[in-house]
Design a protein around this motif. Structure first.
Motif, short mmCIF file in Angstrom:
data_model
loop_
_atom_site.label_atom_id
_atom_site.label_comp_id
_atom_site.label_asym_id
_atom_site.label_seq_id
_atom_site.Cartn_x
_atom_site.Cartn_y
_atom_site.Cartn_z
N LEU A 50 43.10 -12.06 0.72
CA LEU A 50 43.05 -12.05 2.18
C LEU A 50 42.27 -10.83 2.67
O LEU A 50 41.45 -10.94 3.59
CB LEU A 50 44.49 -12.02 2.73
CG LEU A 50 44.77 -12.81 4.01
CD1 LEU A 50 44.45 -14.28 3.84
CD2 LEU A 50 46.20 -12.63 4.45
N MET A 157 43.99 -14.79 9.88
CA MET A 157 44.68 -14.45 8.63
C MET A 157 46.15 -14.24 8.96
O MET A 157 46.50 -13.37 9.75
CB MET A 157 44.12 -13.15 8.06
CG MET A 157 42.64 -13.18 7.83
SD MET A 157 42.23 -14.40 6.61
CE MET A 157 40.67 -13.77 6.06
N ASP A 159 49.49 -13.21 7.27
CA ASP A 159 50.07 -12.65 6.05
C ASP A 159 51.59 -12.58 6.18
O ASP A 159 52.14 -11.62 6.71
CB ASP A 159 49.48 -11.25 5.78
CG ASP A 159 49.75 -10.78 4.36
OD1 ASP A 159 50.49 -11.48 3.63
OD2 ASP A 159 49.23 -9.72 3.97
#
Length: 258
Positions: A50, A157, A159
């Protein structure tokens, strides 16, 4: 041309005495509007990948292209949502939401109005002048989502953004994030340890193996799950069999198995 292309990415962490290969031979493509999950045991390099995709980390080898351009030139086009909301406790919710716009020099009356109207769209009317400590964990994560979306990123993204929340809040937020990203036509990558979350939210699930981190298997979710909200997908008959299939693959990756 794919929206995102990861080609032959390897990454090794070097210290004075050791070299640890975190990722080996990672190649994948993602189309615009897709929602992809990275799933796998701890230490399999999901978060490292990532960081490479978002250009926070330069890979030892390989290339990452967003719309056919190196990701290093696309920093304002990638948004991050993390496990912690990272709201500044001394700033109001409005100030927190507008921070990304301010830092990227995109703050205008128009972008401010859009960001604050998004706050209302996801059910946070009347909190603009409050401080983060006055909101629940789920509400703060919604604020973090608005702050991420406010700058208009092309790629998101995620996470483990739901892992610190209680189960009920997590399920509600999965639905909210999924619906919001659909409405805005956003492309997203989710890193998670939660098989159910990956199945319920994703178009495709990439299962990683460790030592070194590599793609072990790719699972494409059937259309009948992808058209449902995450909550509905968890209750569909296809969900259980896919869960068991991925569970078995994960078990086979444990040391001494498979």
């Amino acid at each position: 041309m794919s929206f995102l292309t990861v080609q032959d990415v390897h990454h090794t962490y070097f210290t004075k005495d050791t070299a640890v290969t975190a990722l080996s031979n990672i190649s994948l493509t993602i189309e615009e509007g897709e929602f992809i999950s990275f799933l796998g045991p701890s230490g399999c390099g999901k978060t490292t990948l990532l960081s490479i995709i978002s250009s926070l980390l330069k890979p030892t080898q390989g290339t990452v292209l967003l719309e056919n351009k190196p990701v290093s030139t696309s920093k304002n086009e990638i948004g991050y949502m993390l496990q912690q909301d990272y709201l500044f406790p001394w700033k109001t919710i409005e100030e927190n939401v507008l921070l990304g716009l301010k830092l990227s020099k995109q703050l205008t009356e128009e972008t401010k109005t859009t960001a604050l109207s998004l706050l209302h769209q996801i059910g946070l009317q009347g909190v603009e002048k409050q401080l983060p400590k006055q909101l629940s964990g789920g509400m703060r994560q919604r604020v973090a989502l608005v702050r991420t979306l406010a700058t208009g990123p092309k790629l998101l993204m995620l996470d483990e953004p739901f892992s610190a929340l209680d189960y009920q809040t997590k399920l509600k937020l999965e639905d909210l994030v999924s619906r919001t990203l659909d409405e805005f036509g956003k492309t997203a990558i989710l890193v998670t340890h939660d098989i159910g979350e990956a199945i319920a939210m994703s178009d495709r699930v990439y299962l990683f193996a460790s030592n070194p981190g590599r793609i072990h298997k790719i699972f494409s979710m059937p259309e009948e799950l992808r058209i449902l909200s995450p909550f509905e997908a968890r209750n569909h008959e296809a969900y259980t069999s896919i869960f068991q299939m991925i569970w078995k693959e994960l078990e086979s990756l444990e040391p001494g198995k498979g």
